[in-house]
Design a protein around this motif. Sequence first.
Motif, PDB file in Angstrom:
ATOM      1  N   VAL A 126       0.820  -1.209   0.000  1.00  0.00           N
ATOM      2  CA  VAL A 126       0.000   0.000   0.000  1.00  0.00           C
ATOM      3  C   VAL A 126       0.855   1.261   0.000  1.00  0.00           C
ATOM      4  O   VAL A 126       0.521   2.259  -0.661  1.00  0.00           O
ATOM      5  N   VAL A 127       2.005   1.248   0.685  1.00  0.00           N
ATOM      6  CA  VAL A 127       2.856   2.437   0.758  1.00  0.00           C
ATOM      7  C   VAL A 127       3.514   2.709  -0.593  1.00  0.00           C
ATOM      8  O   VAL A 127       3.538   3.845  -1.075  1.00  0.00           O
ATOM      9  N   THR A 145       0.787   3.665  -3.352  1.00  0.00           N
ATOM     10  CA  THR A 145       0.253   5.012  -3.133  1.00  0.00           C
ATOM     11  C   THR A 145       1.278   6.063  -3.508  1.00  0.00           C
ATOM     12  O   THR A 145       0.948   7.094  -4.108  1.00  0.00           O
ATOM     13  N   SER A 187       0.946  -5.965   3.331  1.00  0.00           N
ATOM     14  CA  SER A 187      -0.318  -5.290   3.017  1.00  0.00           C
ATOM     15  C   SER A 187      -1.528  -6.217   2.896  1.00  0.00           C
ATOM     16  O   SER A 187      -2.615  -5.877   3.381  1.00  0.00           O
ATOM     17  N   SER A 206      10.281   1.756  -0.901  1.00  0.00           N
ATOM     18  CA  SER A 206       9.066   1.438  -0.132  1.00  0.00           C
ATOM     19  C   SER A 206       8.986  -0.064   0.087  1.00  0.00           C
ATOM     20  O   SER A 206       7.929  -0.686  -0.068  1.00  0.00           O
ATOM     21  N   GLY A 245       0.346   1.496   7.926  1.00  0.00           N
ATOM     22  CA  GLY A 245       0.649   1.701   6.519  1.00  0.00           C
ATOM     23  C   GLY A 245      -0.516   2.227   5.701  1.00  0.00           C
ATOM     24  O   GLY A 245      -0.349   3.121   4.872  1.00  0.00           O
ATOM     25  N   SER A 270      -0.662   6.131   4.417  1.00  0.00           N
ATOM     26  CA  SER A 270      -0.091   6.016   3.072  1.00  0.00           C
ATOM     27  C   SER A 270      -0.142   7.317   2.274  1.00  0.00           C
ATOM     28  O   SER A 270       0.821   7.650   1.563  1.00  0.00           O
TER      29      SER A 270
END
Length: 355
Positions: A13-14, A17, A48, A193, A333, A337
């Motif tokens: 997700v980080v 995004t 995630s 990331s 996270g 994000s």
Amino acid sequence: MSSSKVVVVGAGVVGLTAALQLKRAYPDYDITVVAAHIPGDFSLGYASPYAGANWHSFAGPRDKKLQELDEVGYHEFQRLADDPQSGVWRRANANYYTPTAVARANGDTSGFNHWFKELANERVIPKEELLPGTVYGTEFDTVVISVPIYLNYLLQHCIKLGVTVKRVSFITSIDEARLLHSSGKEADWVVNSAGLMAYRIDGVNDARRNYPVKGQVLFVRNNISKCICVEGFDDPNELLYMFPRKEGGTIIGGTFVQENWDPQENKALSVKLSQRAVAYAPEIVDVKFSNPSFLDVVQVNVGLRPFRDGGMRIERDTRRPWLIHNYGAGGGGFQGSYGFAKKVVELAAPSQPKL
């Protein structure tokens, strides 16, 4: 606008995004996401897919840095809740505290009230509405996020805007990552990331401890009306959290065990989670709410949250000016994000000098 070639390492997700927000901010940037795992995959080091997930900031009253990062996410996820494709759902979040939790706080319940009171309309739960076995509670307006839907939503939006996604072998060197751009040319920026795996990559050079915090959740087909969290059990590493998902079903957790890489389910914990869920939220097995009279378990998930001493690392590397670090979110996270990505966008701006 100056064009740059960007490699984002990590498709959680980080990372996704960050890639999405970079492309939105700088449409001319040529962005490639490289990762050993992408949405749809399951791996212990890919955190995630195992998340709950909701917005509930972990920032303390004096942690202004994390507050600012999480506030960005609160507003963005409220906006995403209006998009039926996102899997984001507005729900109330009720937090309850047992006598044990209050005793650990030396009787001071003020610490159970969060910094985001005005932001999320937090209010104290009247005593007559507390759950049996609890003595204090608060409730606020938030969202829950259906992880399988939302991760693919991010992925598809990245691809739609022209971001390239490449599955690669595990990256062992951050210098190697710079050469993985889809153009075949050296990237101007690399955004690290990589989550929990970041510290295993040569060249990352983090003096802070990076470590896993094991979590275990049950995913059941039963439904509840709102998010429920209960704190104050005998084991301080355990709590109860229950998040309903928009498409149906509920996530039931959880535990926080540091430095534990064991991928196996703790069956005794699963039993405790099941018992606590039924005790504190009996609607989950109430046929009057169209639920089965038992917990209908889809699966048990075990994942590792990517924690880092000192919290999130978002900064340009002092040894490699082209490298931007963006990892160490711990259990925050999803909710953080968009705040993290905002900082990455600033660090990779066309006005920034690059080598």
